[in-house]
Design a protein around this motif. Structure first.
Motif, PDB file in Angstrom:
ATOM      1  N   LEU A 350       1.080  -1.286  -0.111  1.00  0.00           N
ATOM      2  CA  LEU A 350       0.048   0.048   0.079  1.00  0.00           C
ATOM      3  C   LEU A 350       0.788   1.252  -0.117  1.00  0.00           C
ATOM      4  CD1 LEU A 350      -3.037   0.852   0.087  1.00  0.00           C
ATOM      5  CD2 LEU A 350      -2.826   0.944   2.554  1.00  0.00           C
ATOM      6  N   TYR A 351       2.027   1.147   0.688  1.00  0.00           N
ATOM      7  CA  TYR A 351       2.961   2.474   0.867  1.00  0.00           C
ATOM      8  C   TYR A 351       3.483   2.700  -0.264  1.00  0.00           C
ATOM      9  CZ  TYR A 351       6.462   5.272   2.798  1.00  0.00           C
ATOM     10  OH  TYR A 351       7.425   6.361   3.020  1.00  0.00           O
ATOM     11  N   LEU A 352       3.971   1.717  -1.068  1.00  0.00           N
ATOM     12  CA  LEU A 352       4.445   1.755  -2.469  1.00  0.00           C
ATOM     13  C   LEU A 352       3.515   2.267  -3.618  1.00  0.00           C
ATOM     14  CD1 LEU A 352       6.898  -1.406  -2.931  1.00  0.00           C
ATOM     15  CD2 LEU A 352       7.585   1.069  -2.353  1.00  0.00           C
ATOM     16  N   GLU A 353       2.308   1.844  -3.375  1.00  0.00           N
ATOM     17  CA  GLU A 353       1.187   2.554  -4.246  1.00  0.00           C
ATOM     18  C   GLU A 353       1.357   3.921  -4.210  1.00  0.00           C
ATOM     19  OE1 GLU A 353      -1.062   1.048  -6.560  1.00  0.00           O
ATOM     20  OE2 GLU A 353       0.212  -0.560  -6.460  1.00  0.00           O
ATOM     21  N   PHE A 354       1.385   4.685  -2.974  1.00  0.00           N
ATOM     22  CA  PHE A 354       1.157   6.014  -2.706  1.00  0.00           C
ATOM     23  C   PHE A 354       2.568   6.717  -2.915  1.00  0.00           C
ATOM     24  CE2 PHE A 354      -2.594   4.455  -0.761  1.00  0.00           C
ATOM     25  CZ  PHE A 354      -3.665   5.280  -1.187  1.00  0.00           C
ATOM     26  N   PHE A 355       3.660   5.781  -2.335  1.00  0.00           N
ATOM     27  CA  PHE A 355       5.143   6.689  -2.401  1.00  0.00           C
ATOM     28  C   PHE A 355       5.924   5.249  -3.316  1.00  0.00           C
ATOM     29  CE2 PHE A 355       2.787   8.035   1.516  1.00  0.00           C
ATOM     30  CZ  PHE A 355       3.059   9.228   1.349  1.00  0.00           C
ATOM     31  N   PRO A 356       5.812   5.512  -4.553  1.00  0.00           N
ATOM     32  CA  PRO A 356       6.511   4.631  -5.229  1.00  0.00           C
ATOM     33  C   PRO A 356       7.799   4.437  -5.438  1.00  0.00           C
ATOM     34  CG  PRO A 356       5.439   5.905  -6.683  1.00  0.00           C
ATOM     35  CD  PRO A 356       5.068   6.210  -5.339  1.00  0.00           C
ATOM     36  N   ASN A 357       8.663   5.511  -5.016  1.00  0.00           N
ATOM     37  CA  ASN A 357      10.098   5.965  -5.121  1.00  0.00           C
ATOM     38  C   ASN A 357      10.408   6.519  -3.705  1.00  0.00           C
ATOM     39  OD1 ASN A 357      10.303   4.804  -7.930  1.00  0.00           O
ATOM     40  ND2 ASN A 357       8.981   6.421  -8.250  1.00  0.00           N
ATOM     41  N   ASP A 358      10.011   6.386  -2.758  1.00  0.00           N
ATOM     42  CA  ASP A 358      10.725   7.240  -1.597  1.00  0.00           C
ATOM     43  C   ASP A 358      10.243   6.784  -0.366  1.00  0.00           C
ATOM     44  OD1 ASP A 358      12.110   9.420  -0.669  1.00  0.00           O
ATOM     45  OD2 ASP A 358      10.100  10.403  -0.374  1.00  0.00           O
ATOM     46  N   GLY A 359      11.191   6.634   0.718  1.00  0.00           N
ATOM     47  CA  GLY A 359      10.707   6.398   1.973  1.00  0.00           C
ATOM     48  C   GLY A 359      10.352   4.980   2.488  1.00  0.00           C
ATOM     49  N   PHE A 360      10.607   3.827   1.612  1.00  0.00           N
ATOM     50  CA  PHE A 360      10.253   2.627   2.101  1.00  0.00           C
ATOM     51  C   PHE A 360      10.990   2.243   3.605  1.00  0.00           C
ATOM     52  CE2 PHE A 360      10.359  -2.048   2.436  1.00  0.00           C
ATOM     53  CZ  PHE A 360       9.135  -2.532   2.220  1.00  0.00           C
ATOM     54  N   LEU A 361      12.100   2.746   3.874  1.00  0.00           N
ATOM     55  CA  LEU A 361      12.984   2.455   5.194  1.00  0.00           C
ATOM     56  C   LEU A 361      12.373   3.247   6.107  1.00  0.00           C
ATOM     57  CD1 LEU A 361      16.765   1.740   3.877  1.00  0.00           C
ATOM     58  CD2 LEU A 361      14.727   0.145   4.415  1.00  0.00           C
ATOM     59  N   LEU A 362      11.682   4.185   6.160  1.00  0.00           N
ATOM     60  CA  LEU A 362      11.055   5.110   7.032  1.00  0.00           C
ATOM     61  C   LEU A 362      10.103   4.265   7.534  1.00  0.00           C
ATOM     62  CD1 LEU A 362      10.900   8.022   8.281  1.00  0.00           C
ATOM     63  CD2 LEU A 362       9.350   8.674   6.622  1.00  0.00           C
ATOM     64  N   LEU A 363       9.356   3.545   6.951  1.00  0.00           N
ATOM     65  CA  LEU A 363       8.012   2.615   7.332  1.00  0.00           C
ATOM     66  C   LEU A 363       8.761   1.612   8.124  1.00  0.00           C
ATOM     67  CD1 LEU A 363       5.238   1.730   7.099  1.00  0.00           C
ATOM     68  CD2 LEU A 363       5.884   0.312   5.129  1.00  0.00           C
ATOM     69  N   VAL A 364       9.916   0.939   7.754  1.00  0.00           N
ATOM     70  CA  VAL A 364      10.420  -0.090   8.577  1.00  0.00           C
ATOM     71  C   VAL A 364      10.925   0.659  10.041  1.00  0.00           C
ATOM     72  CG1 VAL A 364      12.185  -1.712   8.744  1.00  0.00           C
ATOM     73  CG2 VAL A 364      10.942  -1.422   6.512  1.00  0.00           C
ATOM     74  N   GLY A 365      11.444   1.750  10.028  1.00  0.00           N
ATOM     75  CA  GLY A 365      12.132   2.064  11.271  1.00  0.00           C
ATOM     76  C   GLY A 365      11.336   2.733  12.268  1.00  0.00           C
ATOM     77  N   SER A 366      10.140   3.061  11.649  1.00  0.00           N
ATOM     78  CA  SER A 366       9.185   3.648  12.359  1.00  0.00           C
ATOM     79  C   SER A 366       8.413   2.475  13.177  1.00  0.00           C
ATOM     80  CB  SER A 366       7.785   4.188  11.617  1.00  0.00           C
ATOM     81  OG  SER A 366       8.548   5.797  10.986  1.00  0.00           O
ATOM     82  N   MET A 367       8.119   1.380  12.706  1.00  0.00           N
ATOM     83  CA  MET A 367       7.656   0.215  13.085  1.00  0.00           C
ATOM     84  C   MET A 367       8.412  -0.400  14.387  1.00  0.00           C
ATOM     85  SD  MET A 367       5.264  -2.173  13.676  1.00  0.00           S
ATOM     86  CE  MET A 367       4.201  -2.312  12.047  1.00  0.00           C
ATOM     87  N   LEU A 368       9.808  -0.071  14.148  1.00  0.00           N
ATOM     88  CA  LEU A 368      10.753  -0.716  15.278  1.00  0.00           C
ATOM     89  C   LEU A 368      10.721   0.244  16.419  1.00  0.00           C
ATOM     90  CD1 LEU A 368      13.771  -1.692  13.183  1.00  0.00           C
ATOM     91  CD2 LEU A 368      12.232  -3.232  14.192  1.00  0.00           C
ATOM     92  N   VAL A 369      10.581   1.617  16.112  1.00  0.00           N
ATOM     93  CA  VAL A 369      10.804   2.593  17.382  1.00  0.00           C
ATOM     94  C   VAL A 369       9.435   2.406  17.936  1.00  0.00           C
ATOM     95  CG1 VAL A 369      10.512   4.802  17.931  1.00  0.00           C
ATOM     96  CG2 VAL A 369      12.234   4.001  16.283  1.00  0.00           C
ATOM     97  N   VAL A 370       8.131   2.463  17.292  1.00  0.00           N
ATOM     98  CA  VAL A 370       6.781   2.136  18.123  1.00  0.00           C
ATOM     99  C   VAL A 370       6.787   0.948  18.898  1.00  0.00           C
ATOM    100  CG1 VAL A 370       4.398   1.605  17.746  1.00  0.00           C
ATOM    101  CG2 VAL A 370       5.743   3.236  16.312  1.00  0.00           C
ATOM    102  N   VAL A 371       7.375  -0.147  18.549  1.00  0.00           N
ATOM    103  CA  VAL A 371       7.352  -1.742  19.370  1.00  0.00           C
ATOM    104  C   VAL A 371       8.402  -1.478  20.571  1.00  0.00           C
ATOM    105  CG1 VAL A 371       7.751  -3.957  19.373  1.00  0.00           C
ATOM    106  CG2 VAL A 371       6.637  -2.964  17.254  1.00  0.00           C
ATOM    107  N   ALA A 372       9.434  -0.742  20.341  1.00  0.00           N
ATOM    108  CA  ALA A 372      10.429  -0.757  21.378  1.00  0.00           C
ATOM    109  C   ALA A 372       9.639   0.275  22.705  1.00  0.00           C
ATOM    110  CB  ALA A 372      11.570   0.267  20.787  1.00  0.00           C
ATOM    111  N   LEU A 373       8.831   1.395  22.037  1.00  0.00           N
ATOM    112  CA  LEU A 373       8.266   2.166  23.209  1.00  0.00           C
ATOM    113  C   LEU A 373       7.273   1.314  24.006  1.00  0.00           C
ATOM    114  CD1 LEU A 373       7.714   5.469  21.265  1.00  0.00           C
ATOM    115  CD2 LEU A 373       9.388   5.159  23.208  1.00  0.00           C
ATOM    116  N   ILE A 374       6.634   0.459  23.292  1.00  0.00           N
ATOM    117  CA  ILE A 374       5.531  -0.542  23.992  1.00  0.00           C
ATOM    118  C   ILE A 374       6.309  -1.368  25.247  1.00  0.00           C
ATOM    119  CG2 ILE A 374       3.940  -2.329  23.635  1.00  0.00           C
ATOM    120  CD1 ILE A 374       2.814  -0.838  20.955  1.00  0.00           C
TER     121      ILE A 374
END
Length: 390
Positions: A350-374
């Motif tokens: 879904l992310y690649l549909e809206f942002f086909p050429n930018d920010g994929f690793l941003l999605l990955v990093g954000s997921m890790l940070v959120v779980v660390a906080l939990i």
């Protein structure tokens, strides 16, 4: 060599070949579909077949394990995997391959659920981190080698599937050299009917299910969709395979040290540190995509930090959960891993549909940070009680 050591070696060999098949299958099919013009969303949804299969079998796997023991479940799972892999070249169809991936998900989950429960149920607590780290290394080695076989598709689309199927058959045959055993009998509240067992397991160990969840998200999103994203940025296919292998190599490199460290200072501290640093690394990686070498370095360091989350999560669960509930806890770890794996291709596609050429690793990093906080906020380190003593 004692029988216990021999049994452990056979189990980790079986798991390593399973890791190889998964590591090869995700990027291989993504590359084939991308070459055929299949959309990234449909590509990602097709990858979820593996994890849908895992979820489908999850409600039905614990009772046969308790009734028949570990060995028959491994035999069933391994047979389903190598037969499904062999069938891929017979008909190239998005729907047919989706069904085969579901069957592989069912077989893989049966295999992993049985081997994980066998190891966590028979290993002393002070050695559990070391044993599960070896288990994780074996899976990681297979997973790291898997993507390196993707370029075989240039020779023939059928060749990678045939190689993977043959290796699975060889590894599966080793299970006939071990004796069957059964998990500990249920006692106390856990012996009640209905959902009581699952409620108790969630009560004691829910926070330990998050590391397998995030690892599943990482594994599926990076292996199934990052090749698509990288090819759009004009990365070379061979180098993309090296990047994916680099993540697994980083995980293998730190698997044993982190497992031993968890035995000494506690799994929760290791999990929080790994998720936090790993999240920061992938967030930084978003800004260095102009260099294939730097992205490869990000994958390697990220793998060192978070590539052990599945085995760390299982050992953390074993710390928090009564022994009678270990099969249930292992099952829930597998379910949360599958939920994360389902989220990865879907959200990533879904992310690649809206942002086909930018920010994929941003999605990955954000997921890790959120779980660390939990885990920081809600994590706990109390010892599990014995249900039979209630």
């Amino acid at each position: 060599m004692s029988y216990e050591q021999r049994r452990f070696i056979i189990l980790v060999i079986i798991v390593s070949i399973s890791g190889f098949s998964q590591g090869m299958l995700l990027p291989l099919i993504s590359v084939i579909f991308e070459g055929d013009g299949v959309s990234s969303t449909l590509n990602g949804l097709n990858a979820t077949g593996l994890y849908i299969g895992t979820l489908l079998i999850s409600p039905f796997i614990e009772q046969p394990l308790r009734k028949y023991g570990y060995k028959p479940i491994i035999v069933f799972g391994g047979a389903l995997v190598f037969v499904s892999l062999f069938l891929f070249p017979l008909w190239k169809s998005v729907l047919f391959w989706f069904v085969l991936r579901m069957l592989i998900g069912i077989g893989d989950h049966a295999l992993h659920f049985s081997t994980q429960t066998w190891i966590t149920s028979t290993t002393p607590t002070h050695k559990l981190g070391r044993s599960m780290s070896i288990y994780g290394i074996s899976f990681g080695l297979g997973f790291a080698v898997g993507p390196l076989f993707v370029p075989l598709v240039k020779i023939s689309e059928t060749l990678p599937f045939i190689v993977s199927s043959a290796l699975c058959l060889v590894a599966w045959s080793l299970v006939f050299f071990v004796k069957n055993e059964k998990p500990a009998a249920l006692a106390g509240d856990a012996n009640q009917k209905g959902l009581t067992r699952y409620k108790l397991a969630v009560k004691y160990g829910w926070v330990a299910f998050l590391p397998p969840f995030v690892y599943g998200f990482l594994e599926s999103s990076l292996n199934a969709l990052f090749p698509v994203y990288a090819l759009r940025k004009d990365f070379e296919l061979t180098f993309v395979s090296i990047m994916l292998a680099g993540f697994s190599v980083g995980a293998i490199f730190m698997q044993f040290p982190l497992g031993m460290l968890g035995d000494k200072i506690g799994r929760r501290k290791v999990i929080i540190t790994g998720l936090s640093i790993g999240g920061a690394v992938f967030l930084i990686g978003n800004f260095v995509e102009y260099s294939q070498m730097l992205v490869a370095a990000v994958f390697f360091v990220g793998g060192m930090c978070v590539g052990s989350m599945f085995s760390l999560g299982i050992t953390y669960m074993a710390d928090l959960t009564p022994k009678e509930l270990l099969p249930t806890g292992n099952l829930l770890c597998g379910i949360f891993f599958s939920l994360g794996s389902l989220s990865g291709p879907f959200l990533g596609g879904l992310y690649l549909e809206f942002f086909p050429n930018d920010g994929f690793l941003l999605l990955v990093g954000s997921m890790l940070v959120v779980v660390a906080l939990i885990v920081i906020i809600f994590g706990k380190s109390k010892k599990a009680v014995v249900l039979s003593e209630k």
